[in-house]
Structures are given as structure tokens and as C-alpha cells.
Design an enzyme around this catalytic site. Structure first.
Site, PDB file in Angstrom:
ATOM      1  N   CYS A 190       0.815  -1.219   0.000  1.00 51.36           N
ATOM      2  CA  CYS A 190       0.000   0.000   0.000  1.00 51.36           C
ATOM      3  C   CYS A 190       0.847   1.267   0.000  1.00 51.36           C
ATOM      4  O   CYS A 190       1.337   1.701   1.051  1.00 51.36           O
ATOM      5  CB  CYS A 190      -0.930  -0.016   1.216  1.00 51.36           C
ATOM      6  SG  CYS A 190      -1.979   1.441   1.311  1.00 51.36           S
ATOM      7  N   CYS A 247      -0.597   4.104   2.079  1.00 52.36           N
ATOM      8  CA  CYS A 247      -0.403   3.972   3.529  1.00 52.36           C
ATOM      9  C   CYS A 247       1.049   4.257   3.919  1.00 52.36           C
ATOM     10  O   CYS A 247       1.312   4.888   4.935  1.00 52.36           O
ATOM     11  CB  CYS A 247      -0.741   2.558   4.000  1.00 52.36           C
ATOM     12  SG  CYS A 247      -2.200   1.837   3.253  1.00 52.36           S
ATOM     13  N   ASP A 248       1.996   3.755   3.140  1.00 54.22           N
ATOM     14  CA  ASP A 248       3.395   3.720   3.586  1.00 54.22           C
ATOM     15  C   ASP A 248       4.357   4.580   2.772  1.00 54.22           C
ATOM     16  O   ASP A 248       5.526   4.713   3.135  1.00 54.22           O
ATOM     17  CB  ASP A 248       3.910   2.267   3.561  1.00 54.22           C
ATOM     18  CG  ASP A 248       3.097   1.371   4.478  1.00 54.22           C
ATOM     19  OD1 ASP A 248       2.650   1.869   5.531  1.00 54.22           O
ATOM     20  OD2 ASP A 248       2.886   0.201   4.144  1.00 54.22           O
TER      21      ASP A 248
END
Ligand code: NAP
Length: 316
Positions: free
Chosen positions: A136, A139-140
Site C-alpha cells: 500500500c 499507507c506507507d
């Protein structure tokens, strides 16, 4: 004392599940939605959604799902957390088996979506989640400011992840096992012409390096045409090689194909062999897999459900 019987239980809170909730809610069926580990589904891990009709400027994936959730709530939808472990269709109303309780329902709509697949190469599992391997970018991605990263895959997801990562990373290697991307032309063109993205064609990942250090230090890749191996000096590895449908808890109750996708029956996209049990979205669709098609299937499932229940309860 007889246990409570729900009219409709919808499993899943992605586009398919929440659209089914909006429709069954408006039909006054007071649906109960079971949310699992990723409320809002895959769109919550994406950034800008550019192809959902009605948003000419694009819409944030998380915001879109919040809107759907609120819209479903407005029509009487209730939400409960839970991990579904099985479905018993031997007797109607059916029994949905959760880790800590059973729920009886007249209608079940399964909209459990799909989860990102991993490659299975050495080092991947060991360094997954917080140690440099992830699925992701939204997300990261921000953890990789001014670092080099690799994206594995050649579809729309890989192109999208690579483009998103250019906001942070100094360089993004796009590792693909062939020499053309599977992604749509617009995404492929954007990715392959971006100054920060370097395609690594005809190459498969062999190992994620850095297990001993507890953090990714590189990605070993192999050129499938020459057999040559090399190590990309990356700190982050983003795996974007497609998805596995989340159908396992329903094995036996609903038929699946050789790739584990639900198989709808009777020429419908959403009916199953069991009357009153419907499927919708990415768990039952390996062809389109779009937010809008998932929403469409959720709508179909809800309309079929409502009609079947009305006929069934009136004895016709
Ligand atoms: P996908 O289209 O199935 O692409 C998976 C990619 O991973 C392919 O390029 C495949 O290579 C590669 N791959 C598969 N297994 C591999 C392995 N073991 N090792 C190395 N590479 C491997 O999956 P996706 O990109 O997640 O997209 C899924 C669906 O969502 C598609 O319909 C896509 O159009 C849609 N989507 C749309 C958008 C958008 O419109 N903005 C964004 C994301 C996703 P091959 O090409 O050689 O098979």
C-alpha cells in the site's frame, strides 16, 4: 425464546457492500453490515479516484467510502465488527458464523472483496509490514522520502503505486516480468514517461534482501531473457501483483472457481445456488474489478434480494 432474525446481513464494507446497504436500506429492510479488518475496503488504501462517475475533479478514496457509509446509515443501515468464519445454508433463515457469535438472517449478501497477493519470494514475509515490504503506497509511501523504492507488477495498481511514490521517493523502479505494462494506456504512459520511474523490464523478483538487518536493503531481480541477476538498492518494496478474492469462509456454501472467485449462477452476476444468498464486487468478479462495477453488483444483489424476499414471504 427465539433468536433475532435479521432481514439482510451484508458482509463487507467496500463499494459493493455499502451500495447493497443503501438499496436494501431504502427498501426498508434495515440491513446489518458486518465490517472486517479493512472498513471501507480497497478504496480506502488508494489516493485519488479519477474514474468514479460524478467526480470530474477526482475524489479521495477514503472520502468516497465515508460518503457511502453515511449514505447507507441515513437509510437505516447498522454496522457491527466481526470476522465471518462460515455460512450455514442448510436451514432458512441462514446462519452466519462469526468468531464470537452466530447471526441468523433471511438474506445474505457477500461482498468481501479481495486482498493483495504477495509473490512468495524469500525475505518478503519476514520484512512485510513496517520493515520495508508493503502492498500500500498510500499507507506507507511517505516513509520513503528521498529513498529509492521498487514496485513489483505491471497492472494499473503497479502503475498507480509507482506514480504515487514519485511524490516521496528519489527513484522508483517498476519491476515487470514482461516488456509491456498490462495497465490501461493512460496509466502506462504516465508511469513509463515519468522522470523518476525506471522500468525494469522482463524481470522477476528473486529475493528481498535485508532479513538479517531487519529492514529492506535491496531487491534481487532476475532478467528472464538473459538470466542475469542484479540487486536494486531499494529501501522499500511495494508489491502490486493483483488480488486474492476473500471467499474462504464461504467454501461449500457458495461455489468458487479455480482462482477462488465466487461463481454466480443462472446467467446472473450476483445469484448463487442458494436462494437468498447473493455475491457482489471483487469477490465474484475477476474481469472488471472496478469500484463502479462493484457498486453496480451491490445494487443488483440488493434488488434481487428484495424481490426474492417479497415473493418468498408472500408464499409465491
Ligand atoms: P492485474 O491487472 O491483475 O495486474 C497484476 C500484474 O502483476 C500483472 O502485470 C502481472 O503480470 C503481474 N504479476 C502477477 N503475478 C506476478 C508474480 N507472481 N510475479 C510478478 N508479477 C506478477 O492487477 P491490478 O493491477 O491490481 O489491477 C486489478 C484490477 O483493478 C484491474 O482490472 C485494473 O484495471 C483495476 N485497477 C484500476 C485502477 C484505475 O483505473 N485507476 C487502479 C488500480 C486497479 P502480467 O502482466 O505478465 O500478467
Amino acid at each position: 425464546m427465539s433468536a433475532k432474525v435479521e432481514n439482510v446481513v451484508i458482509v463487507g464494507t467496500g463499494c459493493a457492500g455499502l451500495t447493497a446497504a443503501i438499496y436494501t436500506g431504502r427498501a426498508n429492510l434495515q440491513p446489518l453490515v458486518i465490517e472486517g479488518t479493512l472498513p471501507g475496503g480497497q478504496l480506502t488504501t488508494t489516493s485519488e479516484v479519477e474514474n468514479f462517475p460524478g467526480f470530474p475533479e477526482g475524489v479521495d478514496g477514503y472520502q468516497l467510502m465515508q460518503n457511502l457509509r453515511k449514505q447507507a446509515e441515513k437509510f437505516g443501515t447498522r454496522y457491527e465488527s466481526g470476522q465471518v468464519q462460515g455460512l450455514d445454508t442448510a436451514k432458512w433463515p441462514y446462519t452466519l458464523k462469526l468468531a464470537d457469535r452466530d447471526i441468523k438472517a433471511k438474506i445474505i449478501i457477500i461482498a468481501t472483496g479481495a486482498s493483495p497477493r504477495l509473490t512468495g519470494i524469500p525475505g518478503e514475509k519476514e520484512l512485510y509490514g513496517g520493515k520495508g515490504v508493503t502492498t500500500c503506497a498510500t499507507c506507507d509511501g511517505a516513509f520513503y522520502r528521498n529513498m529509492e523504492v521498487a514496485v513489483i507488477g505491471g497492472g494499473d495498481s503497479a502503475a498507480e503505486e509507482a506514480l504515487f511514490l514519485t511524490r516521496f521517493a528519489s527513484k522508483v523502479y517498476l519491476v515487470h516480468r514482461r516488456d509491456t505494462l498490462r495497465a490501461s494506456k493512460i496509466m502506462a504512459d504516465r508511469a513509463t514517461t515519468h522522470a523518476k520511474i525506471q522500468p525494469v523490464w522482463d524481470s522477476v523478483p528473486v529475493a528481498v534482501e535485508g532479513v538479517a538487518q531487519g529492514a529492506v536493503t535491496g531487491l534481487k531481480v532476475k532478467n528472464v531473457k538473459t538470466g542475469a541477476e542484479s540487486v536494486l538498492p531499494v529501501k522499500g518494496v511495494f508489491v502490486a501483483i493483483g488480488h486474492q478474492p476473500n471467499t474462504a469462509p464461504f467454501k461449500g456454501a457458495v461455489d468458487t472457481d479455480e482462482q477462488d472467485y465466487f461463481v454466480p449462477v443462472n446467467g446472473s452476476q450476483v445469484k448463487t445456488k442458494t436462494p437468498g444468498v447473493y455475491v457482489a464486487g471483487d469477490c465474484a468478479d475477476h474481469h472488471y474489478r472496478q469500484a463502479i462495477t462493484a457498486a453496480g453488483m451491490g445494487c443488483q444483489a440488493a434488488i434481487e434480494a428484495e424481490r426474492w424476499l417479497a415473493e418468498h414471504e408472500s408464499g409465491h
